[in-house]
Design a protein around this motif. Structure first.
Motif, PDB file in Angstrom:
ATOM      1  N   TYR A  57       0.769  -1.186   0.107  1.00 17.58           N
ATOM      2  CA  TYR A  57      -0.087  -0.182  -0.102  1.00 17.58           C
ATOM      3  C   TYR A  57       0.765   1.443   0.011  1.00 17.58           C
ATOM      4  O   TYR A  57       2.091   1.256   0.501  1.00 17.58           O
ATOM      5  CB  TYR A  57      -1.007   0.019   1.103  1.00 17.58           C
ATOM      6  CG  TYR A  57      -2.007  -0.863   1.127  1.00 17.58           C
ATOM      7  CD1 TYR A  57      -3.240  -0.623   0.641  1.00 17.58           C
ATOM      8  CD2 TYR A  57      -1.881  -2.304   1.937  1.00 17.58           C
ATOM      9  CE1 TYR A  57      -4.218  -1.655   0.620  1.00 17.58           C
ATOM     10  CE2 TYR A  57      -3.090  -3.140   1.658  1.00 17.58           C
ATOM     11  CZ  TYR A  57      -4.068  -2.876   1.113  1.00 17.58           C
ATOM     12  OH  TYR A  57      -4.876  -3.694   1.229  1.00 17.58           O
ATOM     13  N   ARG A 109       0.775   5.915   0.083  1.00 21.90           N
ATOM     14  CA  ARG A 109       0.069   6.692   1.033  1.00 21.90           C
ATOM     15  C   ARG A 109      -1.306   7.225   0.696  1.00 21.90           C
ATOM     16  O   ARG A 109      -1.523   7.509  -0.764  1.00 21.90           O
ATOM     17  CB  ARG A 109       1.034   8.060   0.978  1.00 21.90           C
ATOM     18  CG  ARG A 109       0.333   9.097   2.039  1.00 21.90           C
ATOM     19  CD  ARG A 109       1.453  10.436   1.842  1.00 21.90           C
ATOM     20  NE  ARG A 109       1.134  11.110   3.044  1.00 21.90           N
ATOM     21  CZ  ARG A 109       2.096  11.441   3.880  1.00 21.90           C
ATOM     22  NH1 ARG A 109       3.223  11.674   3.141  1.00 21.90           N
ATOM     23  NH2 ARG A 109       1.898  12.307   4.945  1.00 21.90           N
ATOM     24  N   PRO A 110      -2.202   7.011   1.354  1.00 23.63           N
ATOM     25  CA  PRO A 110      -3.770   7.387   0.968  1.00 23.63           C
ATOM     26  C   PRO A 110      -3.978   8.788   1.066  1.00 23.63           C
ATOM     27  O   PRO A 110      -3.269   9.619   1.558  1.00 23.63           O
ATOM     28  CB  PRO A 110      -4.516   6.715   1.998  1.00 23.63           C
ATOM     29  CG  PRO A 110      -3.864   6.916   3.417  1.00 23.63           C
ATOM     30  CD  PRO A 110      -2.226   6.766   2.847  1.00 23.63           C
ATOM     31  N   SER A 139      -7.383  11.322   1.346  1.00 26.90           N
ATOM     32  CA  SER A 139      -8.726  11.299   1.699  1.00 26.90           C
ATOM     33  C   SER A 139      -9.435  12.460   1.568  1.00 26.90           C
ATOM     34  O   SER A 139      -8.752  13.555   1.701  1.00 26.90           O
ATOM     35  CB  SER A 139      -8.908  10.576   2.933  1.00 26.90           C
ATOM     36  OG  SER A 139      -8.500  11.422   4.255  1.00 26.90           O
ATOM     37  N   VAL A 195     -11.891   8.102  -0.799  1.00 29.86           N
ATOM     38  CA  VAL A 195     -10.448   7.928  -0.566  1.00 29.86           C
ATOM     39  C   VAL A 195      -9.701   7.021  -1.643  1.00 29.86           C
ATOM     40  O   VAL A 195     -10.429   6.515  -2.331  1.00 29.86           O
ATOM     41  CB  VAL A 195     -10.473   6.951   0.852  1.00 29.86           C
ATOM     42  CG1 VAL A 195      -8.908   6.504   1.170  1.00 29.86           C
ATOM     43  CG2 VAL A 195     -11.031   7.555   2.098  1.00 29.86           C
ATOM     44  N   THR A 196      -8.553   7.597  -2.025  1.00 28.21           N
ATOM     45  CA  THR A 196      -7.702   6.894  -2.756  1.00 28.21           C
ATOM     46  C   THR A 196      -6.518   6.389  -2.067  1.00 28.21           C
ATOM     47  O   THR A 196      -6.037   7.049  -1.683  1.00 28.21           O
ATOM     48  CB  THR A 196      -7.371   7.769  -4.079  1.00 28.21           C
ATOM     49  OG1 THR A 196      -6.779   9.039  -3.649  1.00 28.21           O
ATOM     50  CG2 THR A 196      -8.575   8.337  -4.920  1.00 28.21           C
ATOM     51  N   VAL A 197      -6.153   5.052  -2.633  1.00 29.15           N
ATOM     52  CA  VAL A 197      -4.902   4.396  -1.933  1.00 29.15           C
ATOM     53  C   VAL A 197      -4.260   3.738  -3.066  1.00 29.15           C
ATOM     54  O   VAL A 197      -4.738   2.885  -3.750  1.00 29.15           O
ATOM     55  CB  VAL A 197      -5.376   3.148  -0.838  1.00 29.15           C
ATOM     56  CG1 VAL A 197      -4.231   2.576  -0.296  1.00 29.15           C
ATOM     57  CG2 VAL A 197      -6.288   4.014   0.200  1.00 29.15           C
ATOM     58  N   ARG A 221      -5.163  -3.267   5.658  1.00 30.04           N
ATOM     59  CA  ARG A 221      -4.764  -2.060   6.143  1.00 30.04           C
ATOM     60  C   ARG A 221      -5.899  -1.285   6.920  1.00 30.04           C
ATOM     61  O   ARG A 221      -7.020  -1.362   6.394  1.00 30.04           O
ATOM     62  CB  ARG A 221      -3.940  -0.954   5.444  1.00 30.04           C
ATOM     63  CG  ARG A 221      -2.743  -1.700   4.818  1.00 30.04           C
ATOM     64  CD  ARG A 221      -1.671  -1.824   6.004  1.00 30.04           C
ATOM     65  NE  ARG A 221      -0.524  -2.401   5.538  1.00 30.04           N
ATOM     66  CZ  ARG A 221      -0.068  -3.750   5.497  1.00 30.04           C
ATOM     67  NH1 ARG A 221      -1.014  -4.463   5.987  1.00 30.04           N
ATOM     68  NH2 ARG A 221       0.896  -3.983   5.127  1.00 30.04           N
ATOM     69  N   PHE A 247      -7.051   2.749   8.072  1.00 28.55           N
ATOM     70  CA  PHE A 247      -6.875   3.897   7.738  1.00 28.55           C
ATOM     71  C   PHE A 247      -7.959   5.011   8.654  1.00 28.55           C
ATOM     72  O   PHE A 247      -8.979   4.482   8.560  1.00 28.55           O
ATOM     73  CB  PHE A 247      -6.824   4.538   6.158  1.00 28.55           C
ATOM     74  CG  PHE A 247      -6.057   3.660   5.114  1.00 28.55           C
ATOM     75  CD1 PHE A 247      -4.515   4.150   5.307  1.00 28.55           C
ATOM     76  CD2 PHE A 247      -6.443   2.635   4.652  1.00 28.55           C
ATOM     77  CE1 PHE A 247      -3.723   3.141   4.527  1.00 28.55           C
ATOM     78  CE2 PHE A 247      -5.642   1.749   3.876  1.00 28.55           C
ATOM     79  CZ  PHE A 247      -4.380   2.088   3.742  1.00 28.55           C
TER      80      PHE A 247
END
Length: 142
Positions: free
Chosen positions: A29, A31-32, A34, A44-46, A118, A120
């Protein structure tokens, strides 16, 4: 003889765990990003990184979203895999329900064979807040 049995049992258990671990997966993964604002839907994009030969489709992604302590139903949450550059993909999670609590928690699981999960946590911004201006006006000294 008792010491030999303990060592043999330890080696046998280690080999069994090593054999049961299966193939190594290179999914990771990033860095998201949001967008959580009270009174608006969550987005949210991851980014995820895949090793060569791996692929993750929409059927291999699951997202659980909580507004405070309330879990949203699966009908209110949509998770989709979008293309990225090279071996990267982006998972986008959006909700149909408006954010109604200041703390938003997302549990994201990706992978078809072995899932990597994960957690978040985002703090929702109050409505009507605007981001600071990117450009700065600087005056030259006279």
């Amino acid at each position: 003889m008792n010491k030999f049995n303990r060592i043999s049992a330890t080696v046998l258990a280690g080999m069994a765990l090593y054999g049961a671990s299966g193939a190594s997966h290179g999914l990771g993964y990033g860095r998201p990003t949001s967008r959580a604002i009270l009174g608006e839907t969550l987005s949210v994009t991851v980014p995820i990184h895949l090793e060569a030969g791996e692929d993750v489709g929409n059927e291999c992604v699951a997202a659980d979203v909580y507004f405070g302590d309330d879990k949203l139903s699966s009908a209110e949450v949509q998770a989709a895999v979008m293309p990225g550059g090279g071996s990267n993909r982006v998972i986008k999670v959006v909700t149909r329900k408006f954010v109604n609590e200041p703390v938003v928690t997302l549990y994201l699981a990706a992978g078809c064979g072995a899932k990597i999960t994960r957690k978040f946590v985002a703090f929702a911004d109050p409505p009507g807040t605007s981001l600071p201006s990117v450009g700065l006006n600087v005056e030259e000294p006279a």
